[in-house]
Design a protein around this motif. Structure first.
Motif, PDB file in Angstrom:
ATOM      1  N   VAL A  37      65.422  58.549  80.288  1.00  0.00           N
ATOM      2  CA  VAL A  37      65.630  58.737  78.852  1.00  0.00           C
ATOM      3  C   VAL A  37      66.099  60.165  78.611  1.00  0.00           C
ATOM      4  O   VAL A  37      65.508  61.104  79.143  1.00  0.00           O
ATOM      5  N   TRP A  47      68.017  55.840  75.607  1.00  0.00           N
ATOM      6  CA  TRP A  47      67.789  55.128  76.853  1.00  0.00           C
ATOM      7  C   TRP A  47      69.055  55.194  77.702  1.00  0.00           C
ATOM      8  O   TRP A  47      70.139  54.861  77.246  1.00  0.00           O
ATOM      9  N   THR A  59      70.410  48.935  85.950  1.00  0.00           N
ATOM     10  CA  THR A  59      71.187  48.658  84.745  1.00  0.00           C
ATOM     11  C   THR A  59      71.390  49.969  84.006  1.00  0.00           C
ATOM     12  O   THR A  59      70.445  50.733  83.840  1.00  0.00           O
ATOM     13  N   TYR A  60      72.620  50.214  83.567  1.00  0.00           N
ATOM     14  CA  TYR A  60      72.953  51.435  82.836  1.00  0.00           C
ATOM     15  C   TYR A  60      73.278  51.109  81.376  1.00  0.00           C
ATOM     16  O   TYR A  60      73.904  50.092  81.093  1.00  0.00           O
ATOM     17  N   SER A  61      72.890  52.007  80.492  1.00  0.00           N
ATOM     18  CA  SER A  61      73.389  51.940  79.129  1.00  0.00           C
ATOM     19  C   SER A  61      74.907  52.144  79.185  1.00  0.00           C
ATOM     20  O   SER A  61      75.382  53.004  79.949  1.00  0.00           O
ATOM     21  N   PRO A  62      75.659  51.404  78.387  1.00  0.00           N
ATOM     22  CA  PRO A  62      77.116  51.611  78.370  1.00  0.00           C
ATOM     23  C   PRO A  62      77.490  53.063  78.095  1.00  0.00           C
ATOM     24  O   PRO A  62      78.528  53.534  78.567  1.00  0.00           O
TER      25      PRO A  62
END
Lengths: 119, 112
Positions: A37, A47, A59-62
């Protein structure tokens, strides 16, 4: 007691690389997710992404995809956040946090790592 | 994915009750009972206060209570105390495999 201990603050120049760490203890590191974060100065929480240390499913935040790399080494109960080429806009506090499942709460947090990027 | 909307600030006197709202959409807050609330004092990591909308982790005071109505979740602090002065953030699961979490914009609670 669940603990997440992060590496110390860093002062870097634009274009430099960096890898910060988050070491877990007091629980099964491999079977709990770790999230990263970001908190920019005076701003809210963002996030960035999550990793499952058991199989390194990530998994990545766009917003952060392609900008950072999240990894883990379950053998030493550590998760990492790295940059290949820092920018001044990467200056922020970065927190790691534990979650039991995707959708679950961030129930334990690291103390944060302050990253300062300036020429 | 837009941040959940929270009021920038809420204030109250010691002993009073205050409520912080967290407004999302039918894709996040409205669809799942997976809203969490975090308290953050200056220069300290966030602390989980409420999870799954209404549940308190062990050790969190029962003065903190969570609820939800439609697309809006709320955190109520009863019997406000000086140590409650902090920033508060909500977070919700979104159901998306590529963007499963969204945070709120944050609310500064001031104890007058």
């Amino acid at each position: 007691e669940v603990q997440l201990v992060q590496s110390g603050g860093e002062v870097k120049k634009p274009g430099e690389s960096l890898k910060i760490s988050c070491k877990g203890s007091g629980y099964s590191f491999s079977t709990n997710w770790i999230a990263w974060v970001r908190q920019m100065p005076g701003r809210g929480l963002e996030w960035m992404g999550v990793i499952y240390p058991g199989n390194s499913d990530t998994t990545y935040s766009p917003s952060f995809q392609g900008q950072v790399t999240i990894s883990a080494d379950k053998s030493i109960s550590a998760a990492y956040l790295q940059w290949s080429s820092l920018k001044a806009s990467d200056s922020a506090i970065y927190y790691c946090a534990r979650l039991n499942f995707i959708g679950g709460p961030f129930d334990s947090w690291g103390q944060g790592t302050l990253v300062s990027v300036s020429s | 994915q837009s941040a959940l909307a929270q009021p920038a600030s809420v204030s109250g006197s010691p002993g009073q009750s205050i409520t912080i709202s967290c407004t999302g959409t039918s894709n996040d807050v409205g669809s799942y009972n997976l809203v969490s609330w975090y308290q953050q004092h200056p220069d300290i990591a966030p602390k989980l206060m409420i999870y799954e909308g209404t549940k308190r982790p062990s050790g969190v005071s029962n003065r903190f209570s969570g609820s939800k109505s439609g697309n809006t979740a709320s955190l109520t602090i009863f019997g406000l105390q000086t140590e409650d002065e902090a920033d508060y953030y909500c977070s919700s699961y979104t159901g998306s495999s590529t963007f499963p979490y969204v945070f709120g914009t944050g609310t500064k609670v001031t104890v007058l």
